[in-house]
Design an enzyme around this catalytic site. Structure first.
Site: not given
Lengths: 331, 479
Positions: B323-324
Site C-alpha cells: 500500500h505504500g
C-alpha cells in the site's frame, strides 16, 4: 443497442436539460468579462472577478502596481495607495477570497509570464495566508486555469456542480422569478441593506456595511455583539503557523520575480481581530527573504486590533485602518 | 483521468459508441488506444513503463511456452519478476529504503550522507505490475496458455476501467474475454450503469464527505479529545471503503458497458463477523493475489505452528507494504496479522464463509456483537493506515484510550458531520439490504414498476448533487 441509447437519452433528459439551463444562466458569471456586482445576490468567486478584470483591461490600462492578498486586503484602496507611488503607477487590486501564499505567488508568476511589469507591490498577509500553500477548491475559491495552470474541465465542473446543487438551484430560481427572500434561502441569497460599490477597472471594493455604519453605527455594532460575532480575545492558539518547505519555496518565487522586475514592495502583516501575533519564525523568514525594512507587522494586541469599530466583523478590518497603515509604511 | 471528473464523463460515451460501432476485429485495438489516452491524460511519459512491462511479459510468455528446460524457464520467470518488481521498487520504495538505511547507519553511530531522489510515483503501478506478473506466473505454472495476440495482451494489461486502481484481474479470467466475440448485451449494459451510479454515490457522497471530517480530525488530532478522535477514525473507515469500493464499482460497471466481467472486489466487508471473513471480503483481488502467489508458495497454512505464524505475518506485512512506502502501512499489516492469527491457530478462520443473517432481515444478537467487534478492530487498524507516521498513530491512539474518550465530541464542522453521519446510516441500511448481491443496489427495485425504479435512480442522482462533498482524489491512486 438502439434501445439502450434511446432509453438512456430519455432517462437523462431532465439532467441534460438542467445542465444546459445552468450553463446558459451562468449563475457565477464565469464566462468572459461581466458586470460583476450589478444587482448581485449570490456570492461570486472573487478570484475569477479579479483575474477576468485583469485579463480584460491589462492591455488597455497597462497595470504595473498591484495589491495582493485575501479579502482582508480589500481595506486598502488603489486610489489611496497611489498617493504613495510614482505618478506613472497604474494600480490594480489582485486579491482573492481566502487567498494564500500559493495564490499570491501564482498571480505574480502569471503577471511575469505574460510580460507585464510589476513596479510596485503591496502584499497583505496574515497567518492564514502563509498556511495556504496549495490550490484551493470549491466554487468560491478555485482559481482560473490561467493562474493555476490546472485543468479547465475541473474548473468548469466545479461551477457546474455548485450550480446544480439543488439547495442553491431552487433558492436562486425562486428568487429570480418571485424576487422575494424566503427563510429557507439562508445565506444563498444575499440580503444586505446596502449594495457594495466597486471600481470595475481596478477591482477596488467598498462594502455596503460602511453606509450602514455611517447611518446607524450603534445599531450595527450592537447587533453583531448580540450575535456573539465579536468574541473574547486574544483567541487561543489552536495550532502554530509553522514555516513549511512549500511556503518557503513560494516566498522565494515571489522574491525572485520582484528582483527581476526591480519591484518596490511592502509586506503588511494584517491587524487581525483575533490578536494572535504572527509567529517569530515566520517574521524571521520574511525579514531574511524580503528585508526587515519591507515587513510591517500589525498582528497581535495593539491600537489597531483593540477597538471593534476598526472591524466590520471579526474577520475584516476597515479602510481607515488600512489608510493609517499605508501612512506608517510609506513614511 | 478521474472517474468522478467531467473528462471521464465525456471520454466514456465517446469510447462506448466507437467501440460498439467499429468492426469487432478493431475493438481490442480501440481499447488499447482508449486506455493509453486515459493513462496519458495523467502523465503520458509513464506510458513507456506500461508498454515496456507489456513487451517484457508478452515475450517472456511466448518464450516460456517454447522452453522445456526448467532452469531456463526459471530464468525467464525471474526476468519478468525483476523487471516488474524492479520498476515498482524503484518508483515506490527507493526513497523509503534509502531513508531507512541512512537512519540505521546513524543509529549505529556511522552517519552517512545520501540524497533521496525526487521520484514521481506512476499512478496505478502497483496494480498493473501485479496483473502482468500474474500472467507470467500462470504461464510458468502452465495454468494458462500464453497468448500470441499482442493487441489482446496489451488491452489486458492496460484495460482502462481497472488500470489505475484495480480490481487486479487475473489473466485466467480477463485475457480470454479479449479473444471472444463481444456483442452488445442490453441487460449487462444497464446493470453496468447501475453499478457505476452506486459507485459514484459511494465515492462522491460517502467518501468525499467523510474525508472532510476525517481530514480535519486527523490533521489536528493534537487539539481534539479521545471521543472526537474515535469519530475521526470511524469517518476515515467509511471514507476508505466508499472511496475504494466506489472506484471498484465504477470500474466493474464500466467494464460491463464494454461487455467484460470483472471480479467482485468488495463484498460488504464491514458486515464481517471476524477478521478472516473481513479479509475474504475486502479488496478481494489483492487478497487472493497474495494468497495464490505468496502465501501458498510459502507453504500456506500447512506445516507447523511457526510456519503458519511466519506465513501469516509475511502475507499481511507484504500486503501492508504494497500500500505504500511508510512504516504505518507495515504496522497496519502486522496488526491485521495479529488479529488473524488466533483464528488461524484455533482453526476458526473459516467459520464464517456465508453471508451474515442469510434469509433474515436482521442479524442475531451474537452476529451483531461479532460484527461490532470486527468493525471496532478494523477502525483501530485504520488509524495506522491514515496516520502521517508511526508517532502520529500512537499519539492518536493514546488520546483515544485516555479519559477524554468520555467527553462529548467537539470539532470544527460538527454540524456537517451530523449530516454525513445520517447519510452513512442510510448507506449502511441499503448495503445491508443488498448484502447478498454483487453490489448493494444490483437487485433493488427490480420488481418495481418503471416510474418507481426511475424515481429511485433519480433520488440517487439527486443525492449525489445535493450532498456532493469536496472532490478528493481516489485514495488508492497513490498505491
Amino acid at each position: 443497442m438502439k434501445k439502450f441509447i434511446i432509453k438512456l437519452l430519455i432517462f437523462t433528459i431532465p439532467v441534460i436539460f438542467l445542465i444546459v439551463m445552468v450553463i446558459t444562466i451562468d449563475f457565477f458569471k464565469i464566462h468572459g468579462f461581466q458586470n460583476y456586482y450589478s444587482t448581485q445576490k449570490i456570492e461570486l468567486n472573487r478570484e475569477v472577478i479579479t483575474t477576468s478584470t485583469f485579463n480584460h483591461f491589462m492591455k488597455k490600462e497597462k497595470f504595473n502596481s498591484f495589491i495582493f492578498g485575501s479579502s482582508r486586503s480589500q481595506a486598502y484602496k488603489c486610489a489611496n495607495w497611489s498617493k504613495y507611488l510614482d505618478e506613472n503607477a497604474v494600480t490594480f487590486h489582485f486579491d482573492a477570497s481566502n487567498e494564500g501564499i500559493w495564490g499570491v505567488s501564482k498571480k505574480i508568476e502569471y503577471i511575469n509570464e505574460i510580460g507585464d511589469t510589476i513596479k510596485n507591490a503591496l502584499i497583505v498577509i496574515d497567518r492564514a495566508t502563509l498556511r495556504q500553500t496549495n490550490a484551493r477548491n470549491g466554487h468560491l475559491f478555485i482559481p482560473m486555469p490561467c493562474i493555476s495552470q490546472s485543468s479547465k474541465s475541473e474548473y468548469y465542473l466545479t461551477f457546474l456542480k455548485a450550480s446544480l446543487n439543488p439547495k442553491f438551484l431552487i433558492a436562486n430560481l425562486d428568487y429570480s422569478i418571485f424576487k422575494t427572500y424566503r427563510g429557507y434561502m439562508g445565506s444563498l441569497i444575499r440580503r444586505s441593506k446596502y449594495d457594495h460599490q466597486v471600481n470595475n477597472k481596478n477591482c477596488d471594493i467598498w462594502y455596503g456595511y460602511d453606509k450602514h455604519i455611517v447611518i446607524d453605527s450603534l445599531g450595527y455594532y450592537n447587533e453583531l455583539i448580540e450575535k456573539g460575532i465579536f468574541y473574547k480575545r486574544p483567541k487561543k492558539v489552536l495550532s502554530e503557523c509553522k514555516v513549511t518547505l512549500k511556503e518557503n519555496q513560494q516566498l522565494k518565487t515571489i522574491k525572485n520575480i520582484f528582483e527581476k522586475h526591480k519591484t518596490k514592495y511592502k509586506i503588511v502583516i494584517s491587524p487581525v481581530y483575533d490578536q494572535i501575533p504572527m509567529e517569530k519564525a515566520q517574521i524571521e523568514l520574511l525579514e531574511n527573504l524580503f528585508g526587515k525594512e519591507n515587513i510591517y507587522n500589525f498582528s497581535g494586541k495593539n491600537q489597531y486590533t483593540q477597538p471593534i469599530h476598526n472591524y466590520y466583523e471579526s474577520s475584516h478590518y476597515r479602510p481607515h485602518v488600512a489608510n493609517d497603515i499605508l501612512d506608517i509604511i510609506y513614511h | 483521468m478521474l472517474f468522478n471528473s467531467i473528462d471521464f464523463a465525456i471520454f466514456v460515451p465517446i469510447v462506448f459508441l466507437l467501440y460498439w460501432f467499429v468492426k469487432q476485429k478493431f475493438q481490442n485495438s480501440l481499447i488499447v488506444v482508449a486506455s493509453y489516452v486515459f493513462y496519458g491524460w495523467w502523465d503520458w511519459r509513464f506510458l513507456s513503463l506500461i508498454l515496456f512491462s507489456t513487451l517484457v511479459d508478452y515475450s517472456v510468455g511466448i518464450r516460456l511456452s517454447k522452453e522445456d528446460n526448467i532452469s531456463k524457464k526459471k530464468i525467464l520467470l525471474w526476468i519478468s519478476i525483476l523487471v516488474n518488481l524492479g520498476f515498482l521498487g524503484f518508483f515506490k520504495y527507493y526513497n523509503f529504503f534509502l531513508d531507512n538505511f541512512v537512519a540505521a547507519f546513524s543509529f549505529f553511530g556511522t552517519p552517512i550522507n545520501a540524497q533521496g531522489l525526487n521520484i514521481i510515483l506512476p499512478v496505478g503501478i502497483s496494480f498493473y505490475t501485479f496483473q502482468t506478473l500474474s500472467y507470467t506466473i500462470d504461464v510458468y505454472k502452465r495454468k494458462l496458455e500464453p497468448t500470441k495476440d499482442f493487441i489482446a495482451f496489451t488491452a489486458f494489461v492496460s484495460f482502462f476501467p481497472q488500470l489505475v486502481a484495480g480490481p487486479i484481474e487475473r489473466a485466467t479470467n480477463l485475457l480470454p474475454q479479449f479473444y471472444k466475440k463481444r456483442t452488445f448485451d442490453y441487460d449487462k449494459a444497464v446493470d453496468g450503469l447501475r453499478q457505476i451510479l452506486w459507485g459514484l454515490f459511494k465515492k462522491i457522497v460517502i467518501a468525499d464527505n467523510s474525508a472532510q471530517i476525517a481530514n480535519e480530525i486527523f490533521n489536528n488530532s493534537a487539539d481534539y479529545s479521545g471521543s472526537t478522535l474515535v469519530l475521526g477514525a470511524i469517518f476515515f473507515t467509511f471514507q476508505i471503503y466508499g472511496d475504494f469500493s466506489g472506484y471498484s464499482d465504477i470500474a466493474i460497471g464500466t467494464s460491463r458497458l464494454f461487455g467484460f466481467n470483472l471480479k467482485q472486489n468488495f463484498a460488504f466487508p464491514y458486515f464481517s463477523r471476524d477478521i478472516a471473513e473481513f479479509w475474504r471480503r475486502w479488496h478481494i483481488s489483492l487478497s487472493t493475489w497474495f494468497r495464490d502467489y505468496l502465501y501458498i508458495p510459502l507453504g500456506g497454512s500447512r506445516g507447523g505452528i511457526w510456519m503458519k505464524i511466519r506465513n501469516t505475518f509475511a502475507i499481511f506485512i507484504v500486503s501492508g507494504f504494497w500500500h505504500g512506502a511508510n512504516w504505518t502501512f507495515i504496522v497496519w499489516g502486522a496488526l491485521n496479522a495479529l488479529y488473524f492469527l488466533p483464528l488461524l491457530l484455533l482453526n476458526k478462520n473459516r467459520n464464517n464463509t456465508d453471508t451474515v443473517a442469510q434469509g433474515k432481515h436482521l442479524p442475531s444478537f451474537k452476529e451483531f456483537y461479532q460484527i461490532g467487534i470486527t468493525f471496532s478492530l478494523t477502525v483501530l487498524a485504520w488509524v495506522f493506515f491514515r496516520a502521517e507516521n508511526i508517532g502520529h498513530a500512537f499519539s492518536y491512539l493514546s488520546t483515544i484510550f485516555s479519559k477524554s474518550i468520555f467527553t462529548i465530541p467537539h470539532f470544527l464542522g460538527i454540524r456537517t458531520a451530523l449530516h454525513t453521519l445520517i447519510l452513512i446510516i442510510i448507506f449502511v441500511i441499503i448495503e445491508w439490504i443488498g448484502r447478498n448481491e454483487q453490489y448493494a443496489i444490483a437487485k433493488l427495485g427490480f420488481t418495481w414498476k418503471r416510474p418507481l425504479r426511475y424515481a429511485m435512480y433519480y433520488s440517487i442522482i439527486l443525492a449525489i448533487f445535493l450532498f456532493m462533498g469536496e472532490q478528493q482524489q481516489f485514495i488508492y491512486f497513490q498505491f
